[in-house]
Scaffold this motif. Structure first.
Motif, PDB file in Angstrom:
ATOM      1  N   ARG A   1       0.828  -1.200   0.000  1.00  0.00           N
ATOM      2  CA  ARG A   1       0.000   0.000   0.000  1.00  0.00           C
ATOM      3  C   ARG A   1       0.867   1.256   0.000  1.00  0.00           C
ATOM      4  O   ARG A   1       2.032   1.220   0.402  1.00  0.00           O
ATOM      5  CB  ARG A   1      -0.932  -0.008   1.210  1.00  0.00           C
ATOM      6  CG  ARG A   1      -1.972  -1.122   1.161  1.00  0.00           C
ATOM      7  CD  ARG A   1      -2.822  -1.129   2.417  1.00  0.00           C
ATOM      8  NE  ARG A   1      -2.008  -1.409   3.599  1.00  0.00           N
ATOM      9  CZ  ARG A   1      -2.449  -1.279   4.840  1.00  0.00           C
ATOM     10  NH1 ARG A   1      -3.686  -0.871   5.065  1.00  0.00           N
ATOM     11  NH2 ARG A   1      -1.656  -1.557   5.859  1.00  0.00           N
ATOM     12  N   HIS A   2       0.271   2.368  -0.413  1.00  0.00           N
ATOM     13  CA  HIS A   2       1.018   3.616  -0.491  1.00  0.00           C
ATOM     14  C   HIS A   2       1.578   4.013   0.873  1.00  0.00           C
ATOM     15  O   HIS A   2       0.943   3.795   1.919  1.00  0.00           O
ATOM     16  CB  HIS A   2       0.123   4.734  -1.020  1.00  0.00           C
ATOM     17  CG  HIS A   2      -0.185   4.606  -2.481  1.00  0.00           C
ATOM     18  ND1 HIS A   2      -1.151   5.336  -3.111  1.00  0.00           N
ATOM     19  CD2 HIS A   2       0.367   3.809  -3.452  1.00  0.00           C
ATOM     20  CE1 HIS A   2      -1.202   5.015  -4.386  1.00  0.00           C
ATOM     21  NE2 HIS A   2      -0.295   4.085  -4.616  1.00  0.00           N
ATOM     22  N   GLY A   3       2.767   4.594   0.851  1.00  0.00           N
ATOM     23  CA  GLY A   3       3.403   5.068   2.070  1.00  0.00           C
ATOM     24  C   GLY A   3       4.889   4.796   2.055  1.00  0.00           C
ATOM     25  O   GLY A   3       5.443   4.244   1.090  1.00  0.00           O
ATOM     26  N   ARG A   4       5.544   5.178   3.143  1.00  0.00           N
ATOM     27  CA  ARG A   4       6.987   4.975   3.286  1.00  0.00           C
ATOM     28  C   ARG A   4       7.228   3.662   4.039  1.00  0.00           C
ATOM     29  O   ARG A   4       6.695   3.461   5.135  1.00  0.00           O
ATOM     30  CB  ARG A   4       7.602   6.150   4.046  1.00  0.00           C
ATOM     31  CG  ARG A   4       9.132   6.111   4.167  1.00  0.00           C
ATOM     32  CD  ARG A   4       9.607   7.422   4.785  1.00  0.00           C
ATOM     33  NE  ARG A   4      11.057   7.541   4.790  1.00  0.00           N
ATOM     34  CZ  ARG A   4      11.826   7.328   5.846  1.00  0.00           C
ATOM     35  NH1 ARG A   4      11.273   6.981   7.009  1.00  0.00           N
ATOM     36  NH2 ARG A   4      13.128   7.479   5.779  1.00  0.00           N
ATOM     37  N   TRP A   5       8.038   2.795   3.447  1.00  0.00           N
ATOM     38  CA  TRP A   5       8.259   1.473   3.990  1.00  0.00           C
ATOM     39  C   TRP A   5       9.747   1.254   4.265  1.00  0.00           C
ATOM     40  O   TRP A   5      10.613   1.791   3.575  1.00  0.00           O
ATOM     41  CB  TRP A   5       7.802   0.403   2.988  1.00  0.00           C
ATOM     42  CG  TRP A   5       6.315   0.312   2.826  1.00  0.00           C
ATOM     43  CD1 TRP A   5       5.523   1.135   2.080  1.00  0.00           C
ATOM     44  CD2 TRP A   5       5.453  -0.653   3.421  1.00  0.00           C
ATOM     45  NE1 TRP A   5       4.220   0.729   2.170  1.00  0.00           N
ATOM     46  CE2 TRP A   5       4.141  -0.362   2.991  1.00  0.00           C
ATOM     47  CE3 TRP A   5       5.658  -1.738   4.267  1.00  0.00           C
ATOM     48  CZ2 TRP A   5       3.042  -1.116   3.384  1.00  0.00           C
ATOM     49  CZ3 TRP A   5       4.565  -2.496   4.658  1.00  0.00           C
ATOM     50  CH2 TRP A   5       3.275  -2.180   4.223  1.00  0.00           C
ATOM     51  N   GLY A   6      10.016   0.418   5.248  1.00  0.00           N
ATOM     52  CA  GLY A   6      11.353  -0.111   5.425  1.00  0.00           C
ATOM     53  C   GLY A   6      11.479  -1.399   4.633  1.00  0.00           C
ATOM     54  O   GLY A   6      10.574  -2.240   4.652  1.00  0.00           O
ATOM     55  N   TYR A   7      12.584  -1.538   3.918  1.00  0.00           N
ATOM     56  CA  TYR A   7      12.804  -2.721   3.082  1.00  0.00           C
ATOM     57  C   TYR A   7      14.081  -3.413   3.531  1.00  0.00           C
ATOM     58  O   TYR A   7      15.145  -2.789   3.613  1.00  0.00           O
ATOM     59  CB  TYR A   7      12.904  -2.326   1.608  1.00  0.00           C
ATOM     60  CG  TYR A   7      13.212  -3.485   0.686  1.00  0.00           C
ATOM     61  CD1 TYR A   7      12.296  -4.516   0.528  1.00  0.00           C
ATOM     62  CD2 TYR A   7      14.415  -3.557  -0.006  1.00  0.00           C
ATOM     63  CE1 TYR A   7      12.569  -5.586  -0.302  1.00  0.00           C
ATOM     64  CE2 TYR A   7      14.699  -4.621  -0.845  1.00  0.00           C
ATOM     65  CZ  TYR A   7      13.765  -5.635  -0.989  1.00  0.00           C
ATOM     66  OH  TYR A   7      14.043  -6.701  -1.805  1.00  0.00           O
ATOM     67  N   VAL A   8      13.988  -4.705   3.842  1.00  0.00           N
ATOM     68  CA  VAL A   8      15.148  -5.503   4.217  1.00  0.00           C
ATOM     69  C   VAL A   8      15.625  -6.230   2.970  1.00  0.00           C
ATOM     70  O   VAL A   8      14.927  -7.093   2.429  1.00  0.00           O
ATOM     71  CB  VAL A   8      14.807  -6.505   5.341  1.00  0.00           C
ATOM     72  CG1 VAL A   8      16.039  -7.322   5.708  1.00  0.00           C
ATOM     73  CG2 VAL A   8      14.257  -5.774   6.563  1.00  0.00           C
ATOM     74  N   ASN A   9      16.823  -5.890   2.518  1.00  0.00           N
ATOM     75  CA  ASN A   9      17.319  -6.428   1.260  1.00  0.00           C
ATOM     76  C   ASN A   9      18.087  -7.734   1.435  1.00  0.00           C
ATOM     77  O   ASN A   9      18.031  -8.610   0.588  1.00  0.00           O
ATOM     78  CB  ASN A   9      18.228  -5.400   0.581  1.00  0.00           C
ATOM     79  CG  ASN A   9      18.782  -5.888  -0.732  1.00  0.00           C
ATOM     80  OD1 ASN A   9      18.026  -6.236  -1.636  1.00  0.00           O
ATOM     81  ND2 ASN A   9      20.093  -5.932  -0.847  1.00  0.00           N
ATOM     82  N   CYS A  10      18.805  -7.865   2.532  1.00  0.00           N
ATOM     83  CA  CYS A  10      19.650  -9.043   2.703  1.00  0.00           C
ATOM     84  C   CYS A  10      19.959  -9.246   4.174  1.00  0.00           C
ATOM     85  O   CYS A  10      20.165  -8.270   4.916  1.00  0.00           O
ATOM     86  CB  CYS A  10      20.956  -8.867   1.919  1.00  0.00           C
ATOM     87  SG  CYS A  10      22.147 -10.232   2.119  1.00  0.00           S
ATOM     88  N   LEU A  11      19.958 -10.490   4.604  1.00  0.00           N
ATOM     89  CA  LEU A  11      20.454 -10.872   5.927  1.00  0.00           C
ATOM     90  C   LEU A  11      21.353 -12.085   5.732  1.00  0.00           C
ATOM     91  O   LEU A  11      20.942 -13.063   5.106  1.00  0.00           O
ATOM     92  CB  LEU A  11      19.309 -11.221   6.876  1.00  0.00           C
ATOM     93  CG  LEU A  11      19.730 -11.840   8.217  1.00  0.00           C
ATOM     94  CD1 LEU A  11      20.510 -10.848   9.068  1.00  0.00           C
ATOM     95  CD2 LEU A  11      18.507 -12.341   8.979  1.00  0.00           C
ATOM     96  N   SER A  12      22.574 -12.006   6.243  1.00  0.00           N
ATOM     97  CA  SER A  12      23.507 -13.115   6.085  1.00  0.00           C
ATOM     98  C   SER A  12      24.292 -13.315   7.370  1.00  0.00           C
ATOM     99  O   SER A  12      24.755 -12.353   7.992  1.00  0.00           O
ATOM    100  CB  SER A  12      24.487 -12.830   4.934  1.00  0.00           C
ATOM    101  OG  SER A  12      25.425 -13.891   4.799  1.00  0.00           O
ATOM    102  N   VAL A  13      24.434 -14.573   7.763  1.00  0.00           N
ATOM    103  CA  VAL A  13      25.271 -14.952   8.896  1.00  0.00           C
ATOM    104  C   VAL A  13      26.259 -16.003   8.390  1.00  0.00           C
ATOM    105  O   VAL A  13      25.869 -16.953   7.691  1.00  0.00           O
ATOM    106  CB  VAL A  13      24.429 -15.508  10.063  1.00  0.00           C
ATOM    107  CG1 VAL A  13      25.337 -15.966  11.210  1.00  0.00           C
ATOM    108  CG2 VAL A  13      23.442 -14.457  10.558  1.00  0.00           C
TER     109      VAL A  13
END
Length: 303
Positions: free
Chosen positions: A227-239
């Motif tokens: 939906r419209h609005g400002r979002w946080g986007y998680v692109n990558c998680l690596s361990v």
């Protein structure tokens, strides 16, 4: 007909999952139409995209991608079947580095049967965070901080560990230039100030996470997914392999979510359902599927 199908599809999506955005006009492409048993007509647009070598997208996508953008109106996902039956004759893909893709709401279970019948598998999920977990205790010995340009070498090693693991379960595609691609992408994110978080245990790097903010607004790529609005986007998680199953990923995401959350409507990410680590981890982080990306590789395997 397109406008009526879009309105009806938006209404159905809203009833199916309140977090789905309204349906939008598909991009230009090859138009397919089909009739349902009750006489109603549905349509779809087929697009063809060539992925440039050496780009970040080339590490998780086939080089030639045919994507179907269905317009089913008020019909459920089962109405994909006649469109999928008409699809093989429209594909011109040759070779193994090709794919056919359909992205459809995860809660439309009726679509799953039609897609699997034609050879599609759910290789990716776009998930949204709806129920953040309660605060957790710090992980002993692990410190998470913002990465700097001086950390580029260890970030590249962490990113390649994620690619290697994901490639085993279809989430990534091994490319000979993966190291150079990851280095260039990470350098660009650091240069433009996108947050990258580095986890260290007793002073030694053991993993990282990447993310940024994105705006879902008319005409943006995100408008088709959230939906419209400002979002946080998680692109990558690596361990790193030797540090997994010890809380490092949780420690990274505690910090990442705290940094991404202010003044946003939520956060979202993609994960790979066949990955034995991802679905359970992201569910514990409060994410649940919104869209499922169904894929056939190579495209010629479409039934």
């Amino acid at each position: 007909m397109t406008a009526a199908l879009l309105r009806a599809q938006s209404t159905r999506f809203a009833g199916l999952d309140p977090l789905l955005p309204a349906a939008v006009e598909p991009p230009p492409g090859d138009l397919l139409t089909a009739a349902l048993p009750d006489g109603e007509r549905v349509s779809a647009v087929l697009t063809r995209t060539l992925i440039e070598p050496g780009t970040p997208q080339s590490l998780w996508s086939a080089s030639e991608v045919f994507e179907l953008h269905p317009l089913l109106g008020a019909a459920d996902g089962g109405a994909l079947d006649p469109l999928l039956r008409a699809l093989p004759g429209r594909l011109t893909a040759a070779g193994t580095d090709t794919a056919c893709v359909v992205t459809w709401p995860s809660r439309d279970a009726a679509a799953a049967r039609a897609l699997m019948t034609h050879g599609f598998i759910p290789l990716s999920v776009l998930a949204v965070r709806t129920t953040p977990p309660p605060p957790s205790d710090p992980v002993p010995g692990v410190v998470v901080r913002r990465a700097t340009r001086a950390d580029l070498d260890v970030l590249v090693e962490s990113a390649l560990a994620e690619v290697a693991y994901s490639a085993q379960v279809g989430g990534a595609i091994p490319r000979s230039d993966a190291r150079a691609v990851k280095r260039a992408a990470l350098r660009a994110h650091l240069t433009q100030g996108d947050p990258i978080w580095l986890a260290e245990r007793d002073g030694v790097a053991v993993g990282h996470a990447e993310g940024w903010h994105t705006e879902s607004r008319p005409g943006s790529w995100a408008e088709t997914r959230v939906r419209h609005g400002r979002w946080g986007y998680v692109n990558c998680l690596s361990v790193l392999p030797h540090a997994r199953h010890a809380g490092v990923g949780r420690a990274l995401m505690d910090v990442a979510h705290a940094d991404l959350s202010p003044r946003t409507v939520g956060s979202f990410l993609y994960y790979n359902p066949p990955n034995p680590l991802s679905p359970a981890f992201w569910a514990r982080q409060g994410y649940r599927p919104l869209w499922t990306v169904w894929e056939v590789r190579p495209a010629a395997a479409l039934r």
